[in-house]
Design an enzyme around this catalytic site. Sequence first.
Site, mmCIF file in Angstrom:
data_model
loop_
_atom_site.group_PDB
_atom_site.id
_atom_site.type_symbol
_atom_site.label_atom_id
_atom_site.label_comp_id
_atom_site.label_asym_id
_atom_site.label_seq_id
_atom_site.Cartn_x
_atom_site.Cartn_y
_atom_site.Cartn_z
ATOM 1 N N HIS A 52 8.342 -6.610 51.089
ATOM 2 C CA HIS A 52 9.796 -6.568 51.279
ATOM 3 C C HIS A 52 10.229 -6.842 52.713
ATOM 4 O O HIS A 52 11.252 -6.335 53.174
ATOM 5 C CB HIS A 52 10.350 -5.225 50.791
ATOM 6 C CG HIS A 52 11.750 -5.368 50.243
ATOM 7 N ND1 HIS A 52 12.551 -4.281 49.950
ATOM 8 C CD2 HIS A 52 12.491 -6.465 49.931
ATOM 9 C CE1 HIS A 52 13.713 -4.687 49.481
ATOM 10 N NE2 HIS A 52 13.700 -6.026 49.463
ATOM 11 N N CYS A 109 15.432 0.104 52.438
ATOM 12 C CA CYS A 109 13.988 -0.100 52.499
ATOM 13 C C CYS A 109 13.456 -1.113 53.493
ATOM 14 O O CYS A 109 12.617 -0.775 54.324
ATOM 15 C CB CYS A 109 13.464 -0.426 51.105
ATOM 16 S SG CYS A 109 14.528 -1.561 50.198
#
Length: 462
Positions: free
Chosen positions: A138, A83
């Site tokens: 993130h 990710c």
Amino acid sequence: MKTTSAISIASLFVCMLATQPFALADANAADAARPNFVVFVADDMGWGDSHTYGHELIQTPNLDRLASQGVKFTQCYSACGVCSPSRSAILTGRTPYRNGVYRHLSGNHEAHLRATEITFPELLKEVGYETCHVGKWHLLSRQQFNNPKFPHPGEHGFDHWMCTQNNASPSHQNPDNFVRNGDPVGQLEGYSAQLVATEAARWLKDIHDPSKPFAMTVWVHEPHSPIATDSRFQSLYNGHENSKYMGNITQMDHALGMVMDALDAQKVTDNTLLFFTSDNGPVPAFGGSSGGLRGNKRSDHEGGIRVPGVARWPGHIQPGTVSDTPVIGTDVFATVLDIAGIPLPTDRTIDGVSMLPAFEAKPVERSTPLFWRTHVSPPEDRVALRIGDWKLVGDETLTKFQLYEIQKDWKEEHDLAAAMPEKTEEMKDQLMKVWRDIESEGPDHWWKNERQKPARGGTVNY
């Protein structure tokens, strides 16, 4: 300080408007006509995790609607099999090892999206856009999140942001770890995807200046674990052993519909490019499906990197188009700048290219081939390169290679390396050329000093 010819040109444009008051009315009219951008990213959604891409049971009516109104890519790729790297590539147009976010940033680590990287929201802001990010971020590590010493969405070009460092906690239900513009929000009631879409709609309706164009990134947490699914969506699959996961996809799809409805409510749908994709492939242990592709999340085989990709831009994309032109997350950067009329930065390598030809199912021209390297992949598929219909997959030591004619062999069942040594060597030379170039430009001290032990029987930890 960031220096690039693109920023200089954009700054000059703004200065010209500031010194010519008589042009402001015309400039405002021009702003109103400039296209808006929404980039919606699902988390761990596999290529086969939707009705749109052939799943027989999962209901995704809003993604179906989006595809019917625009173009569905059958060969859309994330820039990495995990990710954080793939998200960094969307914002910067640069392959992850080049921009520095080479690994997933789940624990305590020094890597992060550096302030010296240039994102498309930054460049859009320079020419008058307003920008918003909602959902997962993130792009920095746990100990760096909400620490003013490190760059957050605000330092990467977002006027307004509400995000989590990584996953929704304790799950998608009633998350308590969102931060809005630096201030912790506290526990929210509801499910993450709907909460994220609600914030996007609120920003668009109540905070955004309607006289200005906008760019918004909506990065939901679904269907990443820990999964929590609203009963109204899970009940659609009562009796199925995978009902929680399938309902979670429908929950995510409902949030997509909320964003589409928000665009309609503000009457900006017709002037907005909406691009939907996922950050990487699925996790079968939680119920995800690659749709028959080899590998899953963390792999550089197709199942780890080939993801849903749907774009809608009324008046510019023919409704119901299906394109098999390969595109990748890094292309978002170049596509947005192309549409906005902003030159690409010239002081760094931009790996992505404009997807505009692919919107018409035409090929795109690339100076840098499609390239992947995933630090937590199985040792035998650490890197991959695609040129045309040919895909080379290399091991962690860059000494063993597999060759596939990917258009025909999309399941990667027939390794042609032994049968076609000359083609394999040609592709290997290209892969090594790209990797050496990336090594020379990226912050390799981060990955060459990696403390994490090699996994899955490997010997290299990056």
